[in-house]
Design an enzyme around this catalytic site. Structure first.
Site, PDB file in Angstrom:
ATOM      1  N   ARG A  37      -9.973   3.334  10.473  1.00 43.42           N
ATOM      2  CA  ARG A  37     -10.502   2.362   9.513  1.00 43.42           C
ATOM      3  C   ARG A  37      -9.980   0.975   9.918  1.00 43.42           C
ATOM      4  NH1 ARG A  37      -6.098   0.469   9.218  1.00 43.42           N
ATOM      5  NH2 ARG A  37      -4.442   0.802   7.678  1.00 43.42           N
ATOM      6  N   GLY A  75       4.903   2.131  11.505  1.00 43.34           N
ATOM      7  CA  GLY A  75       4.536   0.878  12.165  1.00 43.34           C
ATOM      8  C   GLY A  75       5.648   0.346  13.049  1.00 43.34           C
ATOM      9  N   GLN A 113      -5.332   6.968   5.070  1.00 40.03           N
ATOM     10  CA  GLN A 113      -4.243   6.142   5.630  1.00 40.03           C
ATOM     11  C   GLN A 113      -3.289   5.597   4.570  1.00 40.03           C
ATOM     12  OE1 GLN A 113      -7.343   5.098   5.200  1.00 40.03           O
ATOM     13  NE2 GLN A 113      -7.245   3.082   4.226  1.00 40.03           N
ATOM     14  N   HIS A 126      -9.367   7.287   8.094  1.00 41.47           N
ATOM     15  CA  HIS A 126      -9.527   7.487   9.538  1.00 41.47           C
ATOM     16  C   HIS A 126     -10.265   8.805   9.720  1.00 41.47           C
ATOM     17  CE1 HIS A 126      -6.430   4.448  10.227  1.00 41.47           C
ATOM     18  NE2 HIS A 126      -5.508   5.173   9.630  1.00 41.47           N
ATOM     19  N   THR A 145       0.817  -1.213   0.000  1.00 38.84           N
ATOM     20  CA  THR A 145       0.000   0.000   0.000  1.00 38.84           C
ATOM     21  C   THR A 145       0.852   1.265   0.000  1.00 38.84           C
ATOM     22  OG1 THR A 145      -1.776  -1.142   1.169  1.00 38.84           O
ATOM     23  CG2 THR A 145      -1.764   1.261   1.301  1.00 38.84           C
ATOM     24  N   SER A 177       3.469   7.472  11.576  1.00 42.18           N
ATOM     25  CA  SER A 177       2.312   6.821  10.959  1.00 42.18           C
ATOM     26  C   SER A 177       1.333   7.828  10.363  1.00 42.18           C
ATOM     27  CB  SER A 177       1.573   5.992  12.010  1.00 42.18           C
ATOM     28  OG  SER A 177       0.882   6.864  12.886  1.00 42.18           O
ATOM     29  N   CYS A 178       0.365   7.322   9.637  1.00 43.94           N
ATOM     30  CA  CYS A 178      -0.642   8.168   8.992  1.00 43.94           C
ATOM     31  C   CYS A 178      -1.384   9.015  10.022  1.00 43.94           C
ATOM     32  CB  CYS A 178      -1.625   7.319   8.199  1.00 43.94           C
ATOM     33  SG  CYS A 178      -2.291   5.896   9.095  1.00 43.94           S
ATOM     34  N   ASN A 179      -1.768   8.392  11.145  1.00 43.94           N
ATOM     35  CA  ASN A 179      -2.496   9.149  12.168  1.00 43.94           C
ATOM     36  C   ASN A 179      -1.608  10.193  12.836  1.00 43.94           C
ATOM     37  OD1 ASN A 179      -5.266   8.127  12.317  1.00 43.94           O
ATOM     38  ND2 ASN A 179      -4.308   6.151  12.789  1.00 43.94           N
ATOM     39  N   HIS A 212      -0.841   6.480  20.091  1.00 41.33           N
ATOM     40  CA  HIS A 212      -0.706   7.601  19.149  1.00 41.33           C
ATOM     41  C   HIS A 212      -0.191   8.873  19.813  1.00 41.33           C
ATOM     42  CE1 HIS A 212      -3.802   4.783  17.620  1.00 41.33           C
ATOM     43  NE2 HIS A 212      -3.151   4.950  16.482  1.00 41.33           N
ATOM     44  N   GLY A 213      -0.702   9.146  21.043  1.00 38.87           N
ATOM     45  CA  GLY A 213      -0.242  10.350  21.744  1.00 38.87           C
ATOM     46  C   GLY A 213       1.265  10.352  21.925  1.00 38.87           C
TER      47      GLY A 213
END
Lengths: 355, 355
Positions: free
Chosen positions: A168, A110, A302, A220, A11, A139-141, A194-195
């Site tokens: 997602r 990741g 994402q 997301h 991806t 990461s994307c987020n 994530h934080g």
């Protein structure tokens, strides 16, 4: 000309390879793929030199009629720098390979932050990667949150960030992922990882995040609360600042874009390759100010938002362009930014006031 | 140069307009849109003359900064032929408008067959539309079934067709559609309207269909049983015949394309505009022969498969090209057909025999 090897052509890898290809200062030396499926065939059709990531499966590539240029070891040897876009955890296992060849490398979000000297976001800390041999594109987020935090931090100061990430369940091609009918607290422990990941980019930032997974493969969606240190004039002031960000698309009310489905349809209509949305997508109607408390909702693609970040990180490692120079070159070559709503700002104001 | 007006610029209309644009023998005179949303803005960005389909909403277009070329009545007056891609049922209401202007028109499969003199599929009955003023391009599902029936009918004769249509609940941008967690018998009465609709193209065909709706927005999936009159040598014989069809993609086992998600990912990787898949997608592993009973599964992209049929129907109405000439010109200009699996046929055979 920077020769970039892409190890892991899934991806993210296939998108990063296409992005590198249109840069004037870098080229793709080759891509390494694990299995000879339609994606590997697509790499060959696209004219990339394909390398086997797993020597034990070379016969399968031959059986699928894919001409291999060699093994991943040879790809690394033939590259000035490697973008590792292998599945989470595999990147860390690959680092010794890159060290053996004394080849700088980029890892993806990741991986644990410890995989590289620096965790990277082009808008927030480009300069920190300039002396590094190994960098990790968050990461994307985390990329989506960092792009939002940077301008707010610079303009108003941030007391605290609280965000819920409605994630997602999987990508469109991950037909084995779930959930198919649930909203999973994931991780159920708070704060989610994530934080702390955003803190690898903004060490001083006070941020708590909560994560869930839902049955969608498109994007997301984040609900974000930022308690600012200095109170802005009004929500419009915030909106204008976000609008001026090169990798944030603010969605006007009149566009009728009500979710990820319409966002993807919009991006495909706009001719985006693979319908990719490289920008954070912030709904203008959601931008709300209660004193120093800012609230908003944004969608993050994402599959795509880290792609321009990878291109910029390659330049940061090689150190031949400044952050602003690299970002603007990446934006121009990829076609980042939508013209659809340009010059319609006043209308938005009118409409929003009218409602 | 055939001047084509597109009335209804939604999922189908915007794709048909883009398809017409790349034809050497026709041009888009303009597109009529009901609401001034991101799709209307996209039409303006794409350089189409935009007409208001609803005179009462002209102010809304102005408010969104969209320069209108006029009303739908003026669009029809300025067109040699109209493609009506308005929502189901609206097309029939529009027919008097086209008659008033003595302008030939194409309708979509959502309308009753009675809306036009002929129901059209380019592969099956192109010639029947040559003397018509009004033709109806059959629905995405009927188009998918007709493309499959035609070669089987010609080569083996068909005793009976039984098909179950597992239909997508809505398109990606239809965020108000369901179901979100169900498999609905829809219609619950058997046969569904699809069988009779296929008979508008093949009057003599004995066919029963059953329909359901499931929570996906990507593609329809058909399970098809065709009892042939003459028994083929083997399943490979069927597969080779389907492979030779210009608007059928047969998916080889080694591709690793296991569903609609991977199919869309494959199409986007291949650079298809909007990720559109104009072809029926038949899984080769599903092609199974039990005596004269043929079984297979195919995926149909509901947003795209009727697009080339609309282009061919325009030529049939204007009568300046034969069916084969038009189909091949449409295929060439749109880029129908995938090269990814060409020349790998033997491998498929080997692999399938091996398994």
């Amino acid at each position: 000309m920077l020769r970039v090897g892409v190890n892991g052509y899934g991806t993210i890898g296939k998108r990063v390879a296409d992005a590198i290809r249109v840069q004037p200062d870098m080229e793709v030396s080759g891509v390494a793929k694990r299995s000879p499926d339609y994606v590997a065939i697509g790499a060959e059709e696209a004219g990339f030199r394909v390398y086997a990531a797993d020597e034990d499966r070379i016969d399968e590539f031959t059986a699928a009629g894919i001409d291999l240029a060699g093994t991943v070891d040879e790809l690394v040897a033939d590259s000035d720098v490697v973008v590792d876009a292998t599945p989470s955890g595999v990147g860390a296992q690959n680092r010794p390979l890159y060290e053996r060849h004394d080849t700088p490398a980029l890892f993806q979000g990741g991986e644990d932050a410890t995989v590289a000297e620096v965790s990277f976001n082009a808008r927030a800390n480009y300069d920190e990667a300039e002396d590094a041999d190994y960098a990790r594109v968050v990461s994307c987020n985390t990329t989506g949150l960092s792009r939002l935090v940077a301008p707010l931090h610079e303009n108003y100061g941030i007391e605290k960030v609280r965000a819920t990430l409605v994630r997602r369940g999987g990508d469109p091609d991950q037909t084995d992922r779930g959930p198919i009918n649930d909203a999973l607290p994931d991780p159920v422990s708070i704060p989610s990882h994530h934080g702390p990941d955003v803190q690898t980019v903004f060490p001083e930032l006070d941020i708590d995040t909560i994560g869930l997974k839902v049955p969608t493969t498109m994007m997301h969606v984040h609900t974000v609360n930022v308690t600012l240190e200095n109170e802005p004039d009004d929500a419009t002031d915030i909106r204008e600042r976000l609008r001026s960000e090169d990798r944030i698309l603010t969605i006007p009310e009149y566009a009728g874009i009500d979710g990820a489905g319409t966002l993807k349809d919009f991006a495909l209509d706009a001719g985006r390759p693979r319908g990719d949305i490289w920008e954070n997508c912030v709904w203008e109607e959601s931008i709300t100010l209660q004193g120093r408390d800012l609230y908003l909702m944004q969608a993050i693609h994402q599959e795509a938002d880290v792609v321009p970040e990878n291109v910029d990180a390659l330049r940061a490692l090689s150190g031949h362009l400044t952050g602003p120079e690299s970002r603007s070159l990446t934006n121009e070559t990829l076609g980042i930014g939508f013209s659809q709503f340009a010059g319609r700002d006043d209308l938005t104001l009118d409409r929003q006031t009218a409602d």
